[in-house]
Design a protein around this motif. Structure first.
Motif, PDB file in Angstrom:
ATOM      1  N   UNK A 191      -7.851 -69.217   0.542  1.00 43.90           N
ATOM      2  CA  UNK A 191      -6.480 -69.686  -0.567  1.00 43.90           C
ATOM      3  C   UNK A 191      -6.793 -68.721  -1.510  1.00 43.90           C
ATOM      4  N   UNK A 192      -5.746 -68.749  -2.146  1.00 49.14           N
ATOM      5  CA  UNK A 192      -5.575 -67.700  -3.845  1.00 49.14           C
ATOM      6  C   UNK A 192      -6.365 -68.094  -4.775  1.00 49.14           C
ATOM      7  N   UNK A 193      -6.970 -69.158  -5.139  1.00 52.98           N
ATOM      8  CA  UNK A 193      -7.944 -69.352  -5.676  1.00 52.98           C
ATOM      9  C   UNK A 193      -9.024 -68.767  -5.305  1.00 52.98           C
ATOM     10  N   UNK A 241      -2.829 -79.644   5.601  1.00 53.55           N
ATOM     11  CA  UNK A 241      -2.142 -81.053   5.187  1.00 53.55           C
ATOM     12  C   UNK A 241      -3.782 -81.129   5.149  1.00 53.55           C
ATOM     13  N   UNK A 242      -3.685 -81.651   3.830  1.00 53.84           N
ATOM     14  CA  UNK A 242      -5.469 -82.372   3.367  1.00 53.84           C
ATOM     15  C   UNK A 242      -4.748 -84.071   3.758  1.00 53.84           C
ATOM     16  N   UNK A 243      -6.102 -84.860   3.494  1.00 52.57           N
ATOM     17  CA  UNK A 243      -5.984 -85.756   3.404  1.00 52.57           C
ATOM     18  C   UNK A 243      -6.392 -86.254   2.352  1.00 52.57           C
ATOM     19  N   UNK A 254      -2.397 -82.222  -2.429  1.00 52.86           N
ATOM     20  CA  UNK A 254      -0.957 -81.895  -1.605  1.00 52.86           C
ATOM     21  C   UNK A 254      -1.003 -80.854  -0.708  1.00 52.86           C
ATOM     22  N   UNK A 255      -0.637 -80.736   0.144  1.00 52.00           N
ATOM     23  CA  UNK A 255      -0.779 -79.610   1.388  1.00 52.00           C
ATOM     24  C   UNK A 255      -1.467 -77.838   0.923  1.00 52.00           C
TER      25      UNK A 255
END
Length: 211
Positions: free
Chosen positions: A26-28, A60-62, A65-66
């Motif tokens: 991810x960007x983070x 998609x996270x459990x 948000x995605x």
């Protein structure tokens, strides 16, 4: 082969991280790894994504948000240096031991003819000058530094390569030059004469198109 000139050192670092984390980051995560701001990563992503070096996909996270991750593409991986010369040398040396010099030369000519056949469609219906332009584009894409010049009042009669993409191999196996000659003459539909050769100590590889 070095990194393309349009890739900055920061973008190089991003690609290195994505190459090591093939499932994507991810960007983070990238901002934390490189110790730069999230905005700085986003700015670099714009160019990398537009050039096709990276791609994004959403997981998609459990819960929550995605999460959008970025992954390196095949084009991005191909930016990193590769060394094929040793393997090519192994194959060519073994082949040369198995067959005579004339058969080895003929093999190079057949190989060039097959490649030229696959590209013939780009030359259909074109005049000679247009064929030379198209050939120059193809050779540039292959890594040659090409320029054309004229002799005897012709606009384009000479094709000059200021580098040889297989210089070390050609020094040991000069039959490789037959590949270039056959490739060029097949696509131009003209006989091509080699005037100079870097593998033989000249400062460039120069070819004259016979008309």
């Amino acid at each position: 082969m070095s990194m393309p000139q349009n890739i900055s050192s920061r973008q190089h670092q991003i690609l290195e991280q994505l190459r090591e984390n093939r499932n994507g980051l991810s960007i983070d995560e990238l901002a934390k790894l490189l110790q730069i701001s999230r905005t700085a990563v986003q700015q670099q992503f714009v160019a990398l994504e537009s050039e096709g070096y990276i791609k994004k996909h959403t997981l998609t996270k459990t819960a929550g948000r995605p999460l959008t991750l970025y992954a390196i593409t095949d084009k991005g991986i191909n930016c990193f240096p590769k060394q094929y010369a040793w393997f090519s040398e192994l194959i060519l040396s073994d082949l040369q031991e198995e067959i005579s010099p004339e058969r080895f030369k003929g093999y190079m000519q057949r190989l060039a003819g097959k490649l030229a056949k696959n590209l013939k469609g780009r030359f259909a219906g074109k005049k000679l000058d247009e064929r030379i332009d198209e050939l120059s584009k193809i050779m540039t894409d292959l890594g040659f530094q090409i320029k054309t010049a004229g002799e005897s009042g012709d606009d384009k009669e000479i094709i000059q390569a200021n580098n040889c993409i297989y210089h070390d191999l050609a020094q040991k196996h000069q039959e490789i030059c037959e590949f270039d000659l056959t490739f060029m003459s097949s696509l131009l539909d003209r006989e091509v004469e080699q005037l100079s050769c870097m593998a033989k100590g000249d400062c460039n590889c120069k070819f004259r198109i016979k008309k």
